[in-house]
Design a protein around this motif. Sequence first.
Motif, mmCIF file in Angstrom:
data_model
loop_
_atom_site.group_PDB
_atom_site.id
_atom_site.type_symbol
_atom_site.label_atom_id
_atom_site.label_comp_id
_atom_site.label_asym_id
_atom_site.label_seq_id
_atom_site.Cartn_x
_atom_site.Cartn_y
_atom_site.Cartn_z
ATOM 1 N N GLY A 1 -13.697 3.263 4.634
ATOM 2 C CA GLY A 1 -13.117 2.149 3.942
ATOM 3 C C GLY A 1 -13.919 2.047 2.412
ATOM 4 O O GLY A 1 -13.802 1.047 1.863
ATOM 5 N N ARG A 2 -14.777 3.139 2.102
ATOM 6 C CA ARG A 2 -15.434 3.020 0.802
ATOM 7 C C ARG A 2 -15.243 4.343 0.164
ATOM 8 O O ARG A 2 -15.819 5.413 0.691
ATOM 9 N N TYR A 3 -15.379 4.241 -1.456
ATOM 10 C CA TYR A 3 -15.373 5.571 -1.904
ATOM 11 C C TYR A 3 -15.784 5.001 -3.419
ATOM 12 O O TYR A 3 -15.396 4.087 -3.996
ATOM 13 N N ARG A 4 -17.022 5.763 -3.838
ATOM 14 C CA ARG A 4 -17.576 5.507 -5.082
ATOM 15 C C ARG A 4 -17.994 6.447 -5.865
ATOM 16 O O ARG A 4 -18.628 7.489 -5.392
ATOM 17 N N ALA B 1 -12.033 7.307 4.564
ATOM 18 C CA ALA B 1 -12.597 6.778 3.412
ATOM 19 C C ALA B 1 -11.569 5.908 2.746
ATOM 20 O O ALA B 1 -11.752 4.558 2.279
ATOM 21 N N TRP B 2 -9.962 6.156 2.803
ATOM 22 C CA TRP B 2 -9.069 5.441 2.244
ATOM 23 C C TRP B 2 -8.557 4.291 3.061
ATOM 24 O O TRP B 2 -7.509 3.506 2.582
ATOM 25 N N CYS B 3 -9.001 4.123 4.329
ATOM 26 C CA CYS B 3 -8.364 3.066 5.212
ATOM 27 C C CYS B 3 -9.168 1.682 4.577
ATOM 28 O O CYS B 3 -10.441 1.670 4.814
ATOM 29 N N PRO B 4 -8.716 0.562 3.951
ATOM 30 C CA PRO B 4 -9.233 -0.470 3.638
ATOM 31 C C PRO B 4 -9.989 -1.150 4.660
ATOM 32 O O PRO B 4 -10.958 -1.674 4.271
ATOM 33 N N HIS C 1 -15.489 -8.165 0.859
ATOM 34 C CA HIS C 1 -15.237 -7.925 -0.399
ATOM 35 C C HIS C 1 -15.707 -9.039 -1.062
ATOM 36 O O HIS C 1 -15.382 -9.278 -2.519
ATOM 37 N N PRO D 1 -2.305 -4.864 1.610
ATOM 38 C CA PRO D 1 -2.078 -4.394 3.098
ATOM 39 C C PRO D 1 -1.284 -5.725 3.967
ATOM 40 O O PRO D 1 -0.618 -5.116 4.856
ATOM 41 N N PRO E 1 -8.174 10.699 -3.208
ATOM 42 C CA PRO E 1 -7.185 10.015 -2.376
ATOM 43 C C PRO E 1 -5.665 10.801 -2.873
ATOM 44 O O PRO E 1 -4.918 10.537 -2.037
ATOM 45 N N VAL F 1 -2.633 9.292 2.558
ATOM 46 C CA VAL F 1 -3.609 10.093 1.995
ATOM 47 C C VAL F 1 -3.539 11.391 2.845
ATOM 48 O O VAL F 1 -4.298 12.264 2.318
ATOM 49 N N CYS G 1 -7.049 3.091 -4.862
ATOM 50 C CA CYS G 1 -7.050 1.905 -4.288
ATOM 51 C C CYS G 1 -8.325 1.083 -4.643
ATOM 52 O O CYS G 1 -9.431 1.524 -4.856
ATOM 53 N N VAL H 1 -9.542 -1.568 -3.672
ATOM 54 C CA VAL H 1 -10.457 -2.205 -2.592
ATOM 55 C C VAL H 1 -11.649 -1.140 -2.309
ATOM 56 O O VAL H 1 -12.801 -1.286 -2.159
ATOM 57 N N VAL H 2 -10.976 0.166 -2.034
ATOM 58 C CA VAL H 2 -11.870 1.200 -1.422
ATOM 59 C C VAL H 2 -12.554 1.639 -2.521
ATOM 60 O O VAL H 2 -14.012 2.127 -2.368
ATOM 61 N N ALA H 3 -12.268 1.921 -3.618
ATOM 62 C CA ALA H 3 -12.874 2.744 -4.752
ATOM 63 C C ALA H 3 -13.886 1.531 -5.763
ATOM 64 O O ALA H 3 -14.746 1.789 -6.380
ATOM 65 N N LEU I 1 -11.440 -8.161 5.794
ATOM 66 C CA LEU I 1 -11.517 -7.264 4.816
ATOM 67 C C LEU I 1 -11.921 -8.320 3.515
ATOM 68 O O LEU I 1 -12.387 -7.813 2.606
ATOM 69 N N ASN J 1 -1.918 3.329 4.617
ATOM 70 C CA ASN J 1 -2.765 4.149 3.934
ATOM 71 C C ASN J 1 -3.078 5.414 4.517
ATOM 72 O O ASN J 1 -3.383 6.565 3.669
ATOM 73 N N CYS K 1 0.864 -1.190 -0.087
ATOM 74 C CA CYS K 1 0.022 0.093 -0.055
ATOM 75 C C CYS K 1 0.983 1.183 0.046
ATOM 76 O O CYS K 1 0.491 2.250 -0.470
ATOM 77 N N PHE K 2 2.023 1.214 0.627
ATOM 78 C CA PHE K 2 3.026 2.478 0.663
ATOM 79 C C PHE K 2 3.247 2.807 -0.768
ATOM 80 O O PHE K 2 3.128 4.089 -1.038
ATOM 81 N N LYS L 1 0.099 4.133 -3.066
ATOM 82 C CA LYS L 1 -0.060 5.659 -2.898
ATOM 83 C C LYS L 1 1.057 6.300 -3.083
ATOM 84 O O LYS L 1 0.627 7.493 -3.830
#
Lengths: 251, 377
Positions: free
Chosen positions: B61-64, B353-356, A224, A185, B80, B275, A173, A175-177, A220, B271, A163-164, A167
């Motif tokens: 943990g979520r972004y859309r 938001a960007w923490c998985p 998902h 991770p 991000p 960010v 990401c 996972v998040v997007a 996690l 993360n 992840c480092f 970014k």
Amino acid sequence: MITLAVWKFASCDGCQLSLLDCEDELLAVAGQVRIAHFLEASREVLPGPYDVSLVEGSITTAADAERIRAIRDASRVLVTLGACANAGGIQALRNSADVAEYASAVYARPDYLDTLATSTPIAAHVDVDYELHGCPIDKGQLLETITALLAGRKPNLPAHSVCFDCKRRNNVCVVVAHGEPCLGPVTRAGCGAICPAFGRGCFGCFGPAETPNGPAEADLLRAHGMSGDDIRRLYRTFTVSAFAEVAGDAS
Amino acid sequence: MRSEETPRLIGADGLGALFTALRDRGYTVVGPTLRDGAVVLAELDSAGQLPSGWSADTEAGRYRSRRREDGAVFAHCAGPVSAKTFVHPPRARLWSADRNPDGSVSAAGPDAPAKRFAFVGVHPCDIAALGVLDRVLAGGEHPDPVYTARRDGTFVVVAECTEPAATCFCTSMGTGPAATAGFDIAITELLDGGHRFLARGGSPAGTEVLAALPSVPAGAEDTAAATAAVERAAAAISRHMPDEPLPALMTASRESPRWADVASRCLTCGNCTMVCPTCFCTSTEDVTDLTGQHTEHQRHWDSCFSLDFSYLHGGPVRTSTASRYRQWMSHKLGTWQEQFGMSGCVGCGRCIAWCPAGIDITEEAAALAAARLEDAP
Ligand code: SF4
Ligand code: SF4
Ligand code: SF4
Ligand code: SF4
């Protein structure tokens, strides 16, 4: 000028190919390093001792276990290359299975085989100075290590998560997007976060990062959409035995 | 403090003129754009690359990203990439040295960009974050030349927030959703009654650029609509920090059992710090070439979540995840205050938001506050 030797054990040759793959830098490497043993590149073989040995592959036979000790004895610095040499590779799937059963399913004459019951990393047999991770290794890390050894400094080989790097190169990401499962991770950096850069999750080919949190990563992955079986398979792709503890496997 | 001058009203197509005016003045424009499903900050060539008609829905943990019909350009938060990436880049050269054929050594300082940045469409919390970086990286005895080379002479067009995300808590940190200082031009996007922007200058440079754009004086109704939109945004913010002095809360929580709880969920992936628009930590390394004739001292973003980051003689001192999470949160909300006289958190919500794993700094702060109350005699 230092002498360099490249050795192969149970592996696909992809990691040593990374050295030949250093196209732009290959001449510069050849200018600084005396290649004393590298069968994939040259038939010329010089006797030891060697300043640096690059070792690819895992130990799967009794003869290999002998050979790696001789190589260690003949090498000032020993660097292991890739998931096979560092974690036993994909072939370590046998470690939690019956190797005789595997052999009889695959080979017409399994009695011709002389193999150990396990596939083990080089470090299980001899001392290792540096480990380059990945399946295959990252060419940049290989050059960095050779360059560092030439200069007499410590190579820059991070142990933190993918992840480092993900970014640092401004990837979005997955996972998040996008809700994609990703092993980033808990996986060691070094690849430059290539997979997320192409919109897919990391599949862990560099093995575990310095302090992976297995249970949190499992939560996690489940969140998902992965089942317990999916998770087990994901961890078992390239560095089965290295991820065993992270994945919560007994093996 | 709102400027006393009458604000101007710019049409929806006025952003193109803004880009032209900034480029004519030698700026490289950095603004929001949609990439890989998120609104990121990037160098932009034209206003056509702005995320017209895109919003973002965020949660822990979520972004859309979400399509919208009204063509809104600045109705998104917590992407991000923050301005930090441009003024405090992920990797930079601090110095380099070459051995010359005659054996002498020549050295060169940090690489300086040939660019002056104009940030367009950053939000008020982002300006606050730049203010924090100014204090940390340029406000001490030894200003960081990599930072000042990129930050000095920047131009800032802030977009006041009219649609905060669910992860925002700027009202708790006093950084938004209105823009009060630190900008050259502030714009407020208005959608009802026609897509247009209310704009006011915040500096002589801003007033000069504003005068070069096609605009009309804003009427009282437009000004009132802009104020109302920002007030609605403030009211819509749903996340909050505990209403108490946070440095004292962090000090009192040093031994809280909550650290073990969050450590069970935290991946130490880093993360959140990457960010965060104010996290400034870096490590350095020497990068040599194969010939041994050239060396560079480079630095890259690092994070208190990595084990090597706390490596001292003999080994790392923050080995447990609990100690690393505690370092991050105590620094952001507590010790930053002693160190720099300000909060290290501006309430942008990016780390949430960007923490998985969906770890939420406001929720953790609330839990620490609740645990302390339980402890109280
Ligand atoms: S895409 Fe994967 S590697 Fe990249 S930040 Fe997200 S979880 Fe980490
Ligand atoms: S700590 Fe989180 S909310 Fe605060 S400024 Fe950093 S990223 Fe934003
Ligand atoms: S929270 Fe961690 S990464 Fe961020 S500034 Fe503080 S020590 Fe550095
Ligand atoms: S709080 Fe979240 S983003 Fe930060 S290190 Fe832990 S898991 Fe990663």
